[in-house]
Design an enzyme around this catalytic site. Sequence first.
Site, mmCIF file in Angstrom:
data_model
loop_
_atom_site.group_PDB
_atom_site.id
_atom_site.type_symbol
_atom_site.label_atom_id
_atom_site.label_comp_id
_atom_site.label_asym_id
_atom_site.label_seq_id
_atom_site.Cartn_x
_atom_site.Cartn_y
_atom_site.Cartn_z
ATOM 1 N N HIS A 224 -2.058 -8.193 11.512
ATOM 2 C CA HIS A 224 -1.226 -7.775 10.383
ATOM 3 C C HIS A 224 -0.737 -8.972 9.563
ATOM 4 O O HIS A 224 -0.431 -8.829 8.374
ATOM 5 C CB HIS A 224 -0.040 -6.942 10.876
ATOM 6 C CG HIS A 224 0.366 -5.869 9.913
ATOM 7 N ND1 HIS A 224 -0.439 -4.796 9.600
ATOM 8 C CD2 HIS A 224 1.479 -5.717 9.154
ATOM 9 C CE1 HIS A 224 0.161 -4.023 8.723
ATOM 10 N NE2 HIS A 224 1.328 -4.566 8.424
ATOM 11 N N HIS A 250 -0.834 1.358 -0.296
ATOM 12 C CA HIS A 250 0.543 1.841 -0.203
ATOM 13 C C HIS A 250 0.727 3.035 -1.137
ATOM 14 O O HIS A 250 0.336 2.973 -2.299
ATOM 15 C CB HIS A 250 1.526 0.732 -0.603
ATOM 16 C CG HIS A 250 1.684 -0.343 0.422
ATOM 17 N ND1 HIS A 250 2.213 -1.589 0.133
ATOM 18 C CD2 HIS A 250 1.373 -0.374 1.743
ATOM 19 C CE1 HIS A 250 2.222 -2.325 1.224
ATOM 20 N NE2 HIS A 250 1.725 -1.610 2.216
#
Length: 278
Positions: A224, A250
């Site tokens: 990540h 997103h």
Amino acid sequence: MTIDAYRRDLDALAAYLDRKKIAFNSLKREHLDGHLSSDGGHLRPASLSRRISAMKSFFRFLLEEELLAHDPAQNLVRPKLGERLPYFLEEDETSRLLEGVRDLAKAKPANRSIVRFWAALELLYATGARVSELLGIKIGDIDLAVGLIRVRGKRGYERLVPCGQKAQHAFAVYQGRFLKGASPESLAFPGRKGRLWSRVAFYLALKRIGGPIVGPMAFSLSPHKLRHSFATHLLARGADLKSIQQLLGHKKLSTTQIYTHLNQARLRLLHKKYHPRG
């Protein structure tokens, strides 16, 4: 896991009540305050907040089930948590990692694990994908001719993400050596016996292979972190927030705005480090 943490929090409360000989049906707010100040006094704000959440959820459930006449945790307030900015690799650190893994792949061209890891790592940074998204990519999702990859995100949401020449080259090398004859529906980065390469296995490979290359920052190296690095580097080089949102997958722009704060914090650190009066 959160469930295990909640269980430990409630076990701690039960132990406190047992020590103080407080009956469950006579619980009051001050009893919970006493528990938090004694047993929770050493906790970090995030852990204390979780402990309060566990109690509030538990007592709300008991109230709904009519096992308690009142909710002693109703007015408990969770501590405010400071905004934690995600860690990322600087551009030179990222280059050192990717080039170091590439050199390993060149030195061991017949080592499937190393070459596969090199190609996967290049695509991870090139696309900013979540590691779970990357490991689910199929061969047919990668179009090297135009440099686009179909990424399947949360809830089946799909997005097309471009990838650069270095990532294309790494995958082409890996595909040419180890994926010849594989169908477009086959996983691009299969694990053992063609099954899904697990996130844990990829994380351990990153630690084992990438850790020695990155050096002192290896303790915080994770898949990540490369996603954070991808977004931070794009923003630092002038990409607009809306485009970064689309690339990351997103749903809300507010989720992507953390990178604005991250870039501002980075600029302050650079100013402090390099300005004569910083």
